[in-house]
Design a protein around this motif. Structure first.
Motif, PDB file in Angstrom:
ATOM      1  N   UNK A  39      42.740  43.143  31.743  1.00 30.96           N
ATOM      2  CA  UNK A  39      44.147  43.281  32.522  1.00 30.96           C
ATOM      3  C   UNK A  39      43.980  44.386  33.956  1.00 30.96           C
ATOM      4  N   UNK A  40      42.758  44.764  33.978  1.00 28.45           N
ATOM      5  CA  UNK A  40      42.550  45.693  35.148  1.00 28.45           C
ATOM      6  C   UNK A  40      41.994  44.697  36.215  1.00 28.45           C
ATOM      7  N   UNK A  41      42.364  45.275  37.584  1.00 28.49           N
ATOM      8  CA  UNK A  41      41.580  44.662  38.605  1.00 28.49           C
ATOM      9  C   UNK A  41      40.186  45.112  38.822  1.00 28.49           C
ATOM     10  N   UNK A  42      39.303  44.455  39.167  1.00 28.24           N
ATOM     11  CA  UNK A  42      37.933  44.710  39.057  1.00 28.24           C
ATOM     12  C   UNK A  42      37.149  44.644  40.280  1.00 28.24           C
ATOM     13  N   UNK A  43      36.533  45.458  41.023  1.00 28.60           N
ATOM     14  CA  UNK A  43      35.694  45.504  42.039  1.00 28.60           C
ATOM     15  C   UNK A  43      34.158  45.609  41.906  1.00 28.60           C
ATOM     16  N   UNK A  44      33.392  44.759  42.205  1.00 29.79           N
ATOM     17  CA  UNK A  44      31.840  44.461  42.261  1.00 29.79           C
ATOM     18  C   UNK A  44      31.238  44.856  43.462  1.00 29.79           C
TER      19      UNK A  44
END
Length: 665
Positions: free
Chosen positions: A46-51
Motif C-alpha cells: 500500500x506504500x508509494x515506493x521510490x527506487x
C-alpha cells in the motif's frame, strides 16, 4: 543532519534479496543489493515506493513490461503496483529506496477510475475452463466460468481493452471415453456430438466466443501438444518413473479418474480418481481409502506402471511466489498451502489409454498425455489460433510477457489451473513469466444437490434459454452466483425473482416513467429545470452506484453477485425518488418536476449502460427506448438523456413471465 552509507555487512534477507534499513528519515528507507542473475520477489504493497539505482544494471518488471534500470535511474511505483527488480549485469546492483503511506493516494489506486480497463493496450485473454463433451451445459456450468468470463470480457471491451474470451471442447477427457463405452459409440462421435451442443448452448446464453478450440479435429493441435510436452520432458521437470497404480480385477484395465472411486486422502469424502471435488486436493488413485473399480464395484488389484511423473513438491516455492504476483483469491492460496504441507506429491501426467494424444517420447508407449496437463497447452493453442485470424503474431511455442491471462473456473478445477499449470509453463517456457489472474466459483446447487452431468441432475441450458428469457436467466444466475460459498437454484425462486423484481420493479418503473413522459412531455425527454437539494442528492447517489458497479465488474473486485445487487439498487433508488417527485407536477412546480423526470431518465440511461455486461439484450432494448444507440462504452459519469429524444418506455416489454418449470410462460 542524518548520514547513512551502503554497507554490505549490514544486509539481511528481505524480499528475496539483501536489504538494510535506514532510520530517522521520516519515511521508510533502505539500501538494497541484487546479486548478478538475481531478482526481488514479486510484491505489491500500500506504500508509494521510490527506487534510485546507485550502481550496477538491471530492469524493472511491472505489468508484463520490462523497463531498463541502469545506474543513475529513478523509478516510482504507485500503491498496489506489482514490481520486480532484476539484476541483468555482471556485478551487484545496489539501490536506495524510500517508501511512505499516503491514504488518499492508495485509495485512488485501489478504486480504479471509471473508464479504465487497468490493462492498457496489452492483449487480455479471458479463459474459461473448456467443458467436457460428455453432456450439454447446465445452469451450474453456465452460472460459473462461462457467464463470469463473458461479463468480464464485455466490461473490459467497454473500457477499451483488447479482451478476448476463449474456451473449447476438452475432447480427450476420460469421461468422454467412458460414455462412449456405455453408449456403444466411439469417443470421437461422443465428443463431436456434445461439442456442438455445448457451442449451441453458449450461443443461446448470449456468450459469443472469440475462440472455440475443438481439440480432436483441430489439424495442428496434436503436433503442437506433443512439442509442448517434449519441452517439459526435456526440462527434467517431469520424467519417466515406475510408481504404484491400480488395475481392474476382472479385465486388468488401468484405473484412473472415472474408472475408480474411494475416500479422499485429504478430506475423506467419496471421490473419483485424481481430484476431489469437495476439498480440491489431487490424489494419485493408490492413496484412495477403500478404492473400488466403478465397473465392477470390486477392490482393484495393486500393481505398478512407468508413467511421466511430475514431482510437484519440488516447485513449492515457485508456486507460492507465483501466487503473490496476480489476482489469487484466498481460497486458492489456502489450497496451495494445504497441499504443500505434504512431504511429497508425485503427479502422473501420462496415463495408459487409447483415447488422447500420445507423447513423442517412447518411454511410455501405449500412454497418452493426461487431459488436464494437456489443457494448459490448449489455452496457448487457442491464443495462437485466435492470432491467426486477427493477424497477430501470437504463438503457442513463444508466449509473450505482455499477455494478460485471466482464468475463470470452478473450485474443483483449482488445483489444475492455479498450481499445476504454472509449474508446467515454467518447465516448458523457463523465460516466460506468465501474468495470470484467477477467478474461482464454488458449486451452484440445484434444489440443494450438486448439478451433475453424469447423474443428469440438472436444468439444461436449452430447457430454459430463449430470446425472451436469456436476460432473466443471466440476471438471476448473476444474483445467485456461487462466489465464496455454495448457492442454490430453485425454479420457484427464479420465477418469483422474474415476476417481483424484473417485471414488477424494473419494468414497472420504466413503463410508469414512460407513461408520465407521454402525459406530461409529449413523449419526449424534457430538459432539466430547477435543481433542488433532493435532485442533487439523487444525482450523487447514481454516481456512487456507477462507482460501485465499476468496482464490481473490474479486474480486482469482480463479483457478478455484487453487480446484480447494484443494478437492483439503481432501480430501487429511482423508484423511491419517483414516489416523491411525482408530487411536484401535481403541485404546479413544473421547473422542479421536469428536473425530476430528467433525472429518472438519467437513471434509466445509466441502467442501460451498466447492465450491458450482465444483460446485453435488455441493455440494447432499453437504450433504444430512450432514443440512444446501443451501449458500447462504459460511462464515465451520470449523463442526462438529450432533451427531445423520443421516449418509448411506456409500451416496452423488457421481461416476460416464466412458467413454474423455468421456461417462458
Amino acid at each position: 543532519m542524518i548520514v547513512d552509507k551502503y554497507a554490505e555487512d549490514r544486509l539481511a534477507a528481505a524480499f528475496g534479496i539483501g536489504m538494510s534499513a535506514v532510520e530517522g528519515l521520516g519515511v521508510g528507507a533502505a539500501w538494497g543489493r541484487v546479486v548478478p542473475g538475481g531478482r526481488t520477489e514479486p510484491h505489491r504493497h500500500d506504500e508509494t515506493e521510490l527506487f534510485v539505482i546507485v550502481s550496477g544494471a538491471g530492469e524493472f518488471l511491472a505489468d508484463g513490461e520490462r523497463h531498463p534500470a541502469p545506474a543513475g535511474s529513478v523509478a516510482l511505483f504507485e500503491p498496489f503496483e506489482p514490481h520486480v527488480l532484476a539484476n541483468t549485469g555482471e556485478e551487484d546492483l545496489v539501490f536506495f529506496t524510500q517508501y511512505w503511506r499516503d491514504a488518499s493516494r492508495a485509495l485512488r489506486q485501489a478504486v480504479r477510475p471509471p473508464g479504465r480497463s487497468g490493462f492498457g493496450d496489452r492483449p487480455v485473454f479471458v479463459l474459461s475452463t473448456p467443458p467436457t463433451p460428455n453432456g450439454d451445459l447446465h445452469l451450474g456450468h453456465l452460472s460459473g466460468p462461462y457467464l463470469g468470463a463473458d461479463a468480464f470480457t464485455r466490461f473490459q471491451r467497454m473500457n477499451g481493452a483488447r479482451a478476448y474470451h476463449l474456451t473449447g471442447s476438452d475432447d480427450f477427457q476420460s469421461y468422454v471415453a467412458d460414455l462412449a463405452d456405455r453408449q456403444g459409440e466411439t469417443p470421437a462421435e461422443v465428443a463431436a456430438h456434445y461439442s456442438a451442443e455445448i457451442a449451441a448452448t453458449l450461443a443461446l446464453m448470449d456468450i459469443p466466443l472469440d475462440q472455440y478450440t475443438v481439440t480432436n479435429v483441430d489439424p495442428a493441435y496434436a503436433d503442437g501438444l506433443r512439442a509442448y510436452f517434449s519441452r517439459i520432458a526435456a526440462s527434467g521437470a517431469a520424467r519417466p518413473k515406475e510408481t504404484a497404480a491400480l488395475f481392474d480385477p476382472d479385465d486388468g484395465r488401468y484405473l484412473y479418474e472415472v474408472d475408480v472411486a474411494g475416500g479422499c486422502p485429504g478430506c475423506g469424502a467419496v471421490t473419483s480418481g485424481n481430484i476431489c471435488e469437495e476439498c480440491g486436493e489431487p490424489n494419485v488413485v493408490v492413496d484412495l481409502a477403500d478404492p473400488k473399480a466403478t465397473a465392477s464395484a470390486a477392490a482393484p488389484v495393486p500393481g505398478a506402471v512407468v508413467r511421466f511423473v511430475l514431482p510437484l513438491h519440488e516447485h513449492r516455492d515457485f508456486v507460492l511466489t507465483h501466487h503473490r504476483e496476480g489476482r489469487v483469491p484466498a481460497r486458492l492460496r489456502e489450497l496451495a498451502a494445504r497441499l504443500f504441507r505434504r512431504d511429497s506429491l508425485d503427479i502422473p501426467i501420462t496415463h495408459p489409454s487409447g483415447w488422447g494424444v500420445a507423447p513423442a517420447e517412447d518411454d511410455v508407449e501405449g500412454q497418452v498425455i493426461w487431459a488436464w496437463p494437456e489443457m494448459a497447452y490448449g489455452f496457448l493453442h487457442g491464443i495462437q489460433r485466435l492470432g491467426e485470424r486477427l493477424g497477430e503474431d501470437w504463438s503457442a511455442a513463444d508466449p509473450q510477457p505482455d499477455w494478460k491471462i485471466v482464468h475463470f473456473f470452478g473450485y474443483d478445477n483449482s488445483f489444475y489451473h492455479s498450481i499445476l499449470y504454472p509449474v508446467l509453463y515454467r518447465a516448458a517456457y523457463p523465460d516466460w513469466e506468465p501474468d495470470i489472474d484467477y477467478h474461482v466459483n464454488e458449486f451452484y446447487l440445484l434444489d440443494g444437490g450438486k448439478f451433475s452431468t453424469s447423474r443428469r441432475h440438472a436444468i439444461w441450458g436449452k430447457e430454459i434459454l430463449s430470446t425472451d428469457t436469456v436476460d432473466a436467466v443471466r440476471y438471476f444466475l448473476s444474483r445467485t452466483r456461487a462466489e465464496g460459498a455454495r448457492t442454490d437454484f430453485t425454479r420457484k425462486t427464479f420465477t418469483e425473482a422474474v415476476d417481483r423484481d424484473l417485471i414488477g420493479a424494473w419494468q414497472g418503473w420504466l413503463n410508469d416513467l414512460g407513461r408520465r413522459i407521454e402525459a406530461g412531455h409529449d413523449g419526449v425527454a424534457p430538459d432539466a429545470g430547477n435543481w433542488t437539494p433532493e435532485h442533487r442528492a439523487f444525482y450523487a447517489r447514481l454516481g456512487r452506484r456507477l462507482d460501485a458497479l465499476t468496482g464490481a465488474l473490474g479486474p480486482d473486485g469482480f463479483s457478478l453477485r455484487q453487480a446484480a445487487a447494484e443494478l437492483d439498487g439503481i432501480v430501487a433508488d429511482a423508484r423511491r425518488f419517483s414516489t416523491s417527485e411525482t408530487l411536484l407536477a401535481d403541485g404546479g412546480l413544473a421547473d422542479d418536476a421536469r428536473t425530476g423526470v430528467a433525472l429518472e431518465l438519467a437513471a434509466a440511461c445509466l441502467l442501460a449502460h451498466v447492465a450491458a455486461p450482465v444483460m446485453p439484450r435488455f441493455a440494447g432494448r432499453l437504450a433504444e427506448a430512450l432514443g440512444l444507440p446501443e451501449p458500447r462504452t462504459w460511462p464515465r459519469g451520470v449523463e442526462l438523456v438529450p432533451p427531445g429524444n423520443k421516449i418509448t418506455l411506456a409500451g416496452s416489454v423488457f421481461f416476460r413471465p416464466v412458467a413454474p418449470d423455468g421456461a417462458e410462460a
